[in-house]
Design a protein around this motif. Structure first.
Motif, short mmCIF file in Angstrom:
data_model
loop_
_atom_site.label_atom_id
_atom_site.label_comp_id
_atom_site.label_asym_id
_atom_site.label_seq_id
_atom_site.Cartn_x
_atom_site.Cartn_y
_atom_site.Cartn_z
N GLU A 92 69.83 2.42 77.82
CA GLU A 92 68.64 2.72 78.60
C GLU A 92 67.60 1.62 78.38
O GLU A 92 67.71 0.79 77.49
CB GLU A 92 68.04 4.07 78.18
CG GLU A 92 68.96 5.26 78.37
CD GLU A 92 68.31 6.56 77.91
OE1 GLU A 92 67.06 6.63 77.90
OE2 GLU A 92 69.05 7.49 77.55
N LYS B 98 65.73 1.37 93.03
CA LYS B 98 64.90 2.42 92.47
C LYS B 98 65.79 3.40 91.72
O LYS B 98 66.76 3.93 92.25
CB LYS B 98 64.14 3.14 93.58
CG LYS B 98 63.13 4.14 93.03
CD LYS B 98 62.27 4.73 94.15
CE LYS B 98 61.24 5.71 93.59
NZ LYS B 98 60.39 6.27 94.65
N LYS B 99 65.46 3.62 90.45
CA LYS B 99 66.23 4.52 89.61
C LYS B 99 65.37 5.72 89.26
O LYS B 99 64.17 5.59 88.99
CB LYS B 99 66.65 3.82 88.31
CG LYS B 99 67.57 2.64 88.54
CD LYS B 99 68.93 3.09 88.97
CE LYS B 99 69.87 1.93 89.13
NZ LYS B 99 71.21 2.33 89.52
N PRO B 100 65.94 6.89 89.21
CA PRO B 100 65.15 8.05 88.80
C PRO B 100 64.76 7.93 87.34
O PRO B 100 65.59 7.59 86.50
CB PRO B 100 66.11 9.23 89.04
CG PRO B 100 67.48 8.62 88.99
CD PRO B 100 67.34 7.24 89.53
N SER B 101 63.51 8.17 87.04
CA SER B 101 63.04 8.13 85.66
C SER B 101 63.65 9.28 84.88
O SER B 101 63.86 10.38 85.40
CB SER B 101 61.51 8.20 85.60
OG SER B 101 60.95 7.08 86.21
N LEU B 102 63.94 9.04 83.62
CA LEU B 102 64.42 10.10 82.76
C LEU B 102 63.27 11.03 82.42
O LEU B 102 62.11 10.74 82.68
CB LEU B 102 65.02 9.51 81.49
CG LEU B 102 66.18 8.54 81.70
CD1 LEU B 102 66.69 8.07 80.35
CD2 LEU B 102 67.29 9.17 82.49
N ASP C 123 63.31 -3.42 86.84
CA ASP C 123 62.82 -2.04 86.81
C ASP C 123 61.97 -1.76 88.04
O ASP C 123 61.27 -2.64 88.54
CB ASP C 123 61.98 -1.79 85.56
CG ASP C 123 62.80 -1.91 84.28
OD1 ASP C 123 63.93 -1.40 84.27
OD2 ASP C 123 62.32 -2.52 83.31
N ARG D 18 63.03 0.91 79.39
CA ARG D 18 61.79 1.44 79.97
C ARG D 18 60.89 0.29 80.38
O ARG D 18 61.15 -0.88 80.07
CB ARG D 18 61.05 2.31 78.95
CG ARG D 18 60.64 1.57 77.69
CD ARG D 18 59.52 2.27 76.96
NE ARG D 18 59.27 1.70 75.64
CZ ARG D 18 58.57 0.60 75.42
NH1 ARG D 18 58.07 -0.09 76.44
NH2 ARG D 18 58.37 0.16 74.19
N ASN E 10 72.51 0.33 84.97
CA ASN E 10 73.63 0.52 85.88
C ASN E 10 74.90 -0.07 85.28
O ASN E 10 74.88 -0.71 84.22
CB ASN E 10 73.33 -0.06 87.27
CG ASN E 10 73.15 -1.57 87.26
OD1 ASN E 10 73.91 -2.30 86.60
ND2 ASN E 10 72.16 -2.07 87.99
N ALA F 33 58.35 5.02 82.27
CA ALA F 33 59.38 4.97 83.32
C ALA F 33 60.70 4.52 82.70
O ALA F 33 61.01 3.33 82.67
CB ALA F 33 58.96 4.05 84.45
N ARG F 34 61.47 5.46 82.20
CA ARG F 34 62.77 5.16 81.59
C ARG F 34 63.87 5.26 82.63
O ARG F 34 63.78 6.02 83.58
CB ARG F 34 63.04 6.13 80.45
CG ARG F 34 62.03 6.10 79.34
CD ARG F 34 62.23 7.22 78.35
NE ARG F 34 63.57 7.25 77.80
CZ ARG F 34 63.94 8.07 76.82
NH1 ARG F 34 63.07 8.91 76.30
NH2 ARG F 34 65.17 8.05 76.36
N ARG F 35 64.91 4.49 82.41
CA ARG F 35 66.06 4.58 83.30
C ARG F 35 67.34 4.23 82.56
O ARG F 35 67.32 3.50 81.55
CB ARG F 35 65.90 3.67 84.51
CG ARG F 35 66.05 2.17 84.21
CD ARG F 35 66.10 1.37 85.50
NE ARG F 35 66.22 -0.06 85.29
CZ ARG F 35 67.39 -0.71 85.18
NH1 ARG F 35 68.52 -0.05 85.23
NH2 ARG F 35 67.41 -2.02 85.01
#
Length: 794
Positions: free
Chosen positions: A782, A29-33, A439, A784, A452, A447-449
């Motif tokens: 990035e 799980k990545k925090p959304s921009l 994602d 989405r 890694n 939901a952008r991220r």
């Protein structure tokens, strides 16, 4: 290998493999921009559109482009507001450039003033740009499988083998001009079978038994390729019957160093003179040997090669002296005695100390603990590089468990076989065959991220090397340092200097410049043969590689005072003083008016010609497509070909025939853009030789572009293109970003592309500046989620 030990994993349906791969690589799980900013205030945009666009469109455009059937399928009469124009964006995006470049309105229609053109074109550009820039959409890349080139290179760098199993895979589909586009890289049942077969072959090749040294590679007579008319291979040998016939073997040289080549040969004796065999590397003869052996007792010629550039090279054995050309041999020919040369095999031995494949350390004893420790020592690092991320504990445990399927009592025999089973599972895994970027919210376009570090390492490596990340990239990913912009740029520059960056020329330039098509063209010219075809291709690839590795200005693609030639190509160009098959860089000097830059290279000129004559239309379209990024639309239906146009066959010159073709209103607008460019290149014949006359008539190379630019001949055309350097740089950046991302460039990418182009201009147009702009861009770093129900572009 004993088939009863085939791992269960390899027998599962591919859909199940994909599911297992997803489970084995759980989504993090990545925090959304932050969500995109709001679009420009509709009231302000609507005012500008109503004031500066609508009146001019009504005055100059809607007379032809009116609903429901506007000319060329373009209707502009329905949209009265900017909000309505946004809904019909695909059409309105074409209006501004067409007006600014004087392509519209057609010449026979009322024309806007220069000020009106500027107002209409720039207002549309500004309004749409505001929308795109405020959105700043990173886009979404469809999960990509490895294409054929990437598969071969990854196998080479992962396991050190020189097999090229992907050469037997079905051809990859092409999208947006490239064969690495995620939307078109599907998997058929046939390809899945090829994957499983390749995994088995590679696994068997990759394991080096304990104590084994370097292993030679041998290509037998049946596997050799003929060049120049060799009679083909059989169990007795590859027959060479004419002077110049060559038996060719292609090898991957994994490292720089000194290699040993062994060639088994014998002769069919005809006279007292010895049979002579030449040995060549990439077409350059290195050494010759006398062959005086029989089929019962063939001889083996040995020589050493110093390889500075790892990669694929060709070794050839050439018949040098068939007795059909020597008057002294006439008495023997009259007796029916014919001299022939036969090649049994060509073998390559790697440098001393080099071990191809994986070296194994056997278990210390026959306990489970010793077995598992030995298996983990080889499989854990291998899985990390194959999956391009650290394997999960579950994955590592499963792989070691697979090795036990081969375990019996004889550890020395069964341990290597067990590791082979695990390697087959690795190479059949979706985590190897695909490049997943999972994602947390795959169906949410907001939901952008950030990618890694391992995903960045993978994108960077397959962009510049068409291969898996090396140890340094993975080490930096382990440390979490690749997200750092300075580190990312430093790695990109390191990788461009690496010999593996030759893949960028082969796979990017080969498709951007359409050089791959040269392999299948067949010009109707007796002087065009395989050596010249290869030389043409090599010139373009070496030129591109030189710009990359020397970090030169990309404007040299448009014009340069140097190129790379060997003797056949120099003769073709009329450049004196060049001997041999080896390529060398030459300064053009007085030849600069005829040559310089990719547009005057024989490769481009040949692939943009028809089989029997030049094609100004194809050449003009090639420039618009690949250098200026303004491809003309497809020709309208039911328009006759140039030769079929009424009156065209009676015209004295090709220029006259094109003028007759342009009298058709449906053709005039596009040909007004293409024809002048193509006619400026008419000094080059269908295979790129310089000429002043065509069919006894002097060639007229003068032309005028729709924007009023006048020129005559290739040198003046290149000066015109250099004035459009911003447009060219934007186009090259667009192509490179497409290739790097593996997806088509969308309208939402325009703002990023404009910013990237400006940064390249500020860095004196260095190639590294484009790469830096690409790898630090929002779309590269990035991603989405996707819009629900959205279908991929064709």
């Amino acid at each position: 290998m004993n088939q009863k030990h085939t791992p269960v994993l390899l027998c599962l349906p591919f859909a199940t493999l994909v599911a297992l791969g997803a489970l084995a690589h759980p989504q993090q799980k990545k925090p959304s921009l932050a969500p995109p900013k709001q679009a420009p205030k509709q009231a302000l945009a609507g005012t500008e559109f109503a004031r500066d666009v609508v009146p001019l469109v009504k005055k100059y455009c809607v007379s032809c482009h009116t609903a429901p059937k506007g000319t060329g399928g373009v209707s502009l009469s329905a949209e009265k507001t900017f909000e309505a124009a946004l809904k019909n964006r695909a059409i309105w995006d074409r209006v501004g450039p067409a007006v600014l470049e004087n392509r519209m309105p057609p010449a026979e229609m009322p024309q806007p003033t220069a000020a009106e053109r500027e107002k209409l074109g720039h207002t549309l550009e500004s309004l749409f740009s505001q929308v795109d820039c405020q959105l700043n959409d990173p886009g979404r890349v469809t999960m990509r499988r490895l294409n054929r080139a990437e598969y071969n290179n990854t196998i080479r760098d992962l396991l050190g083998v020189t097999l090229r199993p992907a050469d037997e895979f079905p051809n990859d589909d092409v999208g947006y001009g490239f064969d690495n586009i995620g939307d078109v890289l599907s998997i058929s049942p046939l390809l899945m079978e090829k994957y499983l077969s390749a995994a088995e072959k590679v696994a068997e090749e990759a394991i080096v038994p304990p104590g084994a040294g370097s292993r030679p590679l041998r290509i037998t007579a049946r596997q050799l390729a003929g060049l120049g008319g060799g009679g083909g291979g059989s169990q007795e040998g590859f027959e060479l019957g004419r002077t110049g016939d060559t038996a060719m073997a292609s090898f991957d040289f994994p490292v720089a160093g000194v290699y040993t080549v062994l060639i088994q040969a014998y002769e069919q004796h005809a006279d007292p003179k010895p049979t002579k065999m030449g040995v060549s590397l990439d077409g350059k003869q290195l050494q010759s040997f006398d062959v005086a052996a029989t089929v019962q007792n063939p001889q083996t010629a040995t020589l050493t090669l110093t390889i500075d550039q790892p990669g694929r090279h060709k070794i050839g054995a050439t018949f040098l002296n068939n007795n059909d050309r020597d008057a002294e041999d006439l008495p023997f020919r009259r007796k029916g005695q014919d001299r022939n040369l036969y090649i049994g095999f060509i073998e390559l031995q790697p440098p001393a100390g080099f071990k191809r494949g994986l070296s194994l350390t056997l278990p210390k004893d026959d306990t489970d603990a010793a077995w598992d420790a030995a298996a983990h020592s080889v499989l854990d690092p291998l899985a990390k590089r194959a999956f391009r991320r650290p394997p999960t504990l579950q994955e590592k445990t499963k792989l070691v468990a697979l090795t036990h399927l081969a375990r019996e009592k004889k550890i020395k025999t069964e341990f290597p076989e067990g590791v082979q089973l695990a390697i087959r599972a690795i190479l059949s895994s979706p985590s190897f065959l695909f490049r997943p970027e999972p994602d947390a919210k795959p169906n949410d376009p907001t939901a952008r991220r950030l990618l890694n570090d391992y995903e960045l390492a993978t994108r960077l490596s397959y962009f510049l090397w068409s291969s898996t990340p090396d140890e340094e990239l993975l080490r930096l990913a382990d440390q979490g340092k690749l997200k750092n912009t300075a580190t990312l740029i430093a790695q990109a520059k390191r990788m461009m200097r690496d010999p593996k960056a030759a893949a960028l020329a082969e796979n990017f330039a080969g498709q951007w410049l359409q050089l791959r098509k040269l392999a299948v063209v067949q010009p109707d010219d007796k002087s065009f043969g395989e050596p010249l075809r290869q030389a043409m291709t090599q010139e373009a690839l070496r030129f591109f590689t030189g710009v990359v590795q020397e970090d030169r200005s990309v404007l040299e693609f448009l014009d340069a005072d140097y190129t790379y030639v060997n003797a056949p190509l120099a003769k073709h160009y009329g450049i004196s003083g060049i001997t041999g098959d080896a390529f060398q860089r030459v300064t053009l000097n007085k030849d600069a008016e005829q040559r310089g830059g990719i547009l005057s290279m024989a490769a481009v000129l040949t692939l943009t010609s028809n089989p029997s004559r030049t094609s100004p239309v194809k050449r003009g379209k090639w420039v618009l497509d690949n250098l200026l990024g303004t491809p003309p639309p497809p020709p309208p239906p039911n328009v006759p070909e140039l030769e079929a146009q009424k009156g065209a066959t009676q015209a004295e010159t090709l220029r006259k025939r094109l003028e007759i073709h342009r009298t058709n209103p449906a053709c005039a607008n596009c040909h007004a853009q293409m024809d002048p460019i193509g006619l400026a290149l008419e000094n080059y014949d269908l295979i790129g030789r310089w000429r002043l006359n065509d069919g006894g008539k002097p060639i007229d190379t003068a032309g005028v572009l729709p924007d009023g630019s006048k020129f005559s001949g290739p040198s003046e055309l290149k000066r015109i293109l250099l004035k459009k350097k911003t447009q060219f740089t934007h186009t090259l950046t667009d192509r490179l970003l497409t290739y790097a991302l593996g997806r088509g460039i969308e309208r939402s990418d325009k703002c990023n592309l404009d910013t990237m182009t400006k940064s390249v201009e500020n860095s004196q147009y260095k190639f590294s500046a484009i790469v830096e702009a690409v790898v630090t861009s929002v779309p590269f770093r990035e991603r989405r989620g996707d819009e629900s129900g959205k279908k991929p572009a064709p």
